[in-house]
Design an enzyme around this catalytic site. Structure first.
Site, PDB file in Angstrom:
ATOM      1  N   GLY A   6       0.830  -1.188   0.000  1.00  0.00           N
ATOM      2  CA  GLY A   6       0.000   0.000   0.000  1.00  0.00           C
ATOM      3  C   GLY A   6       0.867   1.240   0.000  1.00  0.00           C
ATOM      4  O   GLY A   6       2.102   1.159  -0.049  1.00  0.00           O
ATOM      5  N   VAL A  36       2.137  -5.586   3.924  1.00  0.00           N
ATOM      6  CA  VAL A  36       1.672  -6.606   4.852  1.00  0.00           C
ATOM      7  C   VAL A  36       2.080  -7.966   4.293  1.00  0.00           C
ATOM      8  O   VAL A  36       1.738  -8.317   3.163  1.00  0.00           O
ATOM      9  CB  VAL A  36       0.143  -6.550   5.052  1.00  0.00           C
ATOM     10  CG1 VAL A  36      -0.298  -7.626   6.026  1.00  0.00           C
ATOM     11  CG2 VAL A  36      -0.284  -5.175   5.555  1.00  0.00           C
ATOM     12  N   ASP A  87     -11.721   4.625  10.584  1.00  0.00           N
ATOM     13  CA  ASP A  87     -11.662   4.269   9.155  1.00  0.00           C
ATOM     14  C   ASP A  87     -12.420   2.971   8.889  1.00  0.00           C
ATOM     15  O   ASP A  87     -11.924   2.065   8.230  1.00  0.00           O
ATOM     16  CB  ASP A  87     -10.213   4.143   8.692  1.00  0.00           C
ATOM     17  CG  ASP A  87     -10.077   4.259   7.170  1.00  0.00           C
ATOM     18  OD1 ASP A  87     -10.968   4.857   6.535  1.00  0.00           O
ATOM     19  OD2 ASP A  87      -9.078   3.753   6.613  1.00  0.00           O
ATOM     20  N   LYS A 132       3.015  -6.458   9.459  1.00  0.00           N
ATOM     21  CA  LYS A 132       2.781  -5.171   8.804  1.00  0.00           C
ATOM     22  C   LYS A 132       3.978  -4.263   9.040  1.00  0.00           C
ATOM     23  O   LYS A 132       4.340  -3.980  10.190  1.00  0.00           O
ATOM     24  CB  LYS A 132       1.514  -4.524   9.360  1.00  0.00           C
ATOM     25  CG  LYS A 132       1.137  -3.203   8.696  1.00  0.00           C
ATOM     26  CD  LYS A 132      -0.203  -2.716   9.229  1.00  0.00           C
ATOM     27  CE  LYS A 132      -0.633  -1.414   8.570  1.00  0.00           C
ATOM     28  NZ  LYS A 132      -1.951  -0.957   9.055  1.00  0.00           N
ATOM     29  N   MET A 180       1.489   3.229   2.322  1.00  0.00           N
ATOM     30  CA  MET A 180       2.239   3.466   3.558  1.00  0.00           C
ATOM     31  C   MET A 180       3.079   2.279   4.003  1.00  0.00           C
ATOM     32  O   MET A 180       3.866   2.415   4.941  1.00  0.00           O
ATOM     33  CB  MET A 180       1.279   3.858   4.677  1.00  0.00           C
ATOM     34  CG  MET A 180       0.529   5.140   4.394  1.00  0.00           C
ATOM     35  SD  MET A 180      -0.544   5.595   5.761  1.00  0.00           S
ATOM     36  CE  MET A 180      -1.373   7.019   5.046  1.00  0.00           C
TER      37      MET A 180
END
Length: 389
Positions: free
Chosen positions: A20, A25, A142, A40, A22
């Site tokens: 992703g 994983v 979120d 992660k 950021m």
């Protein structure tokens, strides 16, 4: 990351990561305990501008460091467990429960509109997990289909508390969150609250019922979506999907109230409403034209019917992995699932399941195969029943 080294001296990454903006994983093996975990890692290099840290990158690092303690405070079957945190070669990592299953996003994208039974059950489990987090003073910030995993057992696991903040925090990065599911007050520099998470649940519930989010789409500019959240009143789910019960219309409208004070006070209140609706769905079958004798195993029993549908969810998942999607055992299980869905009071959901099965069977077999014909007969039969409701 150098995957030849053990992360934290005990975790061995396996396969390829899911990447992703950021971080990554990985599935990893815990060499000390001999179990598979989710690893992660935050990729700090992706958050810099030409190697120079930015305000956003520094905030993200702080957010990542907070994810471990936030999740560690929550212990509930519907929240992914956290096992460990640390730093490796300058990169931060969190070790979490490895979940075998699919995200709610995958269910929404690849299948027909979810059945009412499955929608209500999963919403109840989402709220039960959130109640456990909220009672520990943890907000998620979120809630969205990507962050809701469905296990092989057909149960919800809430993941990714990376945006979580403690309810007593005085500062937060209010720009965080996903526009399609973000509460109106959080577009106005509000820190958010328990009721902000519940607003996001309302957006997810609307999408499960109708196949669409209440405001905008992924192609719309974020600020345009934000204005919709703040100014527009969504049509009830039944406007998009005839047959949605009044109780579900009402709870969606309440969850999506612009003023947080007009939303439910707690996730437990929403979970209790979902339990009541589950019982109502079962009761509708008992009072319908096709009511069966009140025998111990009668499919019209609300608790037994819900349990049988849930067991079929698990069975279909396992059979598809072991035998393949075109195996006869999978076809038969899917037909039984469609029938029970209709018996639960969700005739349109049964028709949708049969329709998906019919098209799949056309791809698997000859277009005139008896399994194709049986599936489309089921479509016609349950559509006819839905028109009588």
């Amino acid at each position: 990351m150098d995957t030849s080294k053990l992360i934290g001296g005990r975790y061995k990454p396996q396969g390829d990561p899911v990447s992703g903006a950021m971080g990554d994983v990985w599935a990893a093996e815990d060499m000390r305990l001999g179990r598979t975990v989710a690893l992660k890692l935050l990729a700090r290099s992706r958050l810099t501008q030409q190697g120079v840290p930015t305000e956003f990158s520094e905030w993200t690092v702080k957010r990542f460091k907070r994810e471990g303690p936030a999740m560690a405070r929550v212990n509930h079957p519907h929240v992914a467990h956290i096992y460990d945190t640390g730093e490796h070669d300058g990169e931060l990592y969190i070790v979490m429960e490895y979940i075998t299953g699919r995200s709610l996003t995958e269910y929404l994208k690849t299948g027909p509109t979810l059945t009412l039974e499955r929608t209500v059950r999963w919403t109840r489990e989402i709220c039960e997990g959130l109640e456990a987090a909220h009672s520990c003073g943890v907000l998620h910030h979120d809630i969205k289909p990507d962050n809701i995993m469905i296990t092989r057992q057909g149960e919800v696991k809430i993941v990714d508390f990376g945006l979580a903040s403690f309810a007593d925090a005085t500062q937060s990065h209010t720009g965080a969150g996903t526009p399609l599911y973000k509460a109106p007050e959080r577009w106005n520099d509000d820190l958010g609250s328990v009721r902000s998470d519940l607003y996001s649940v309302g957006c997810v519930l609307h999408e499960m019922l109708t196949g669409r989010t209440p405001f905008g789409s992924a192609q719309d500019a974020p600020m345009a979506v934000g204005r919709m959240h703040q100014d527009d009143i969504p049509a009830p789910p039944s406007a998009h999907r005839p047959g949605v019960p009044d109780q579900l219309d009402a709870i969606v409208q309440t969850l999506l109230a612009k003023d947080p004070a007009h939303r439910p006070k707690s996730a437990e209140m929403v979970a209790e409403t979902m339990r009541e609706i589950q019982n109502t769905l079962g009761a509708e079958e008992l009072t319908g034209a096709d009511r069966q004798a009140d025998l111990p195993d009668a499919p019209g029993s609300d608790t037994r019917l819900s349990r049988r549908i849930r067991e079929l969810d698990r069975r279909i998942f396992d059979l598809e992995i072991r035998c393949g999607e075109s195996d006869q055992s999978v076809i038969e299980a899917r037909m039984e699932h469609a029938e029970l869905t209709g018996q639960s009071g969700d005739a349109r959901g049964a028709a949708a399941l049969y329709n998906r099965l019919g098209h799949d069977c056309q791809n698997f077999f000859d277009p005139y195969d008896v399994r194709v014909l049986n599936a489309f007969e089921g479509v016609a039969r349950w559509i006819a029943r839905s028109n009588k409701q």
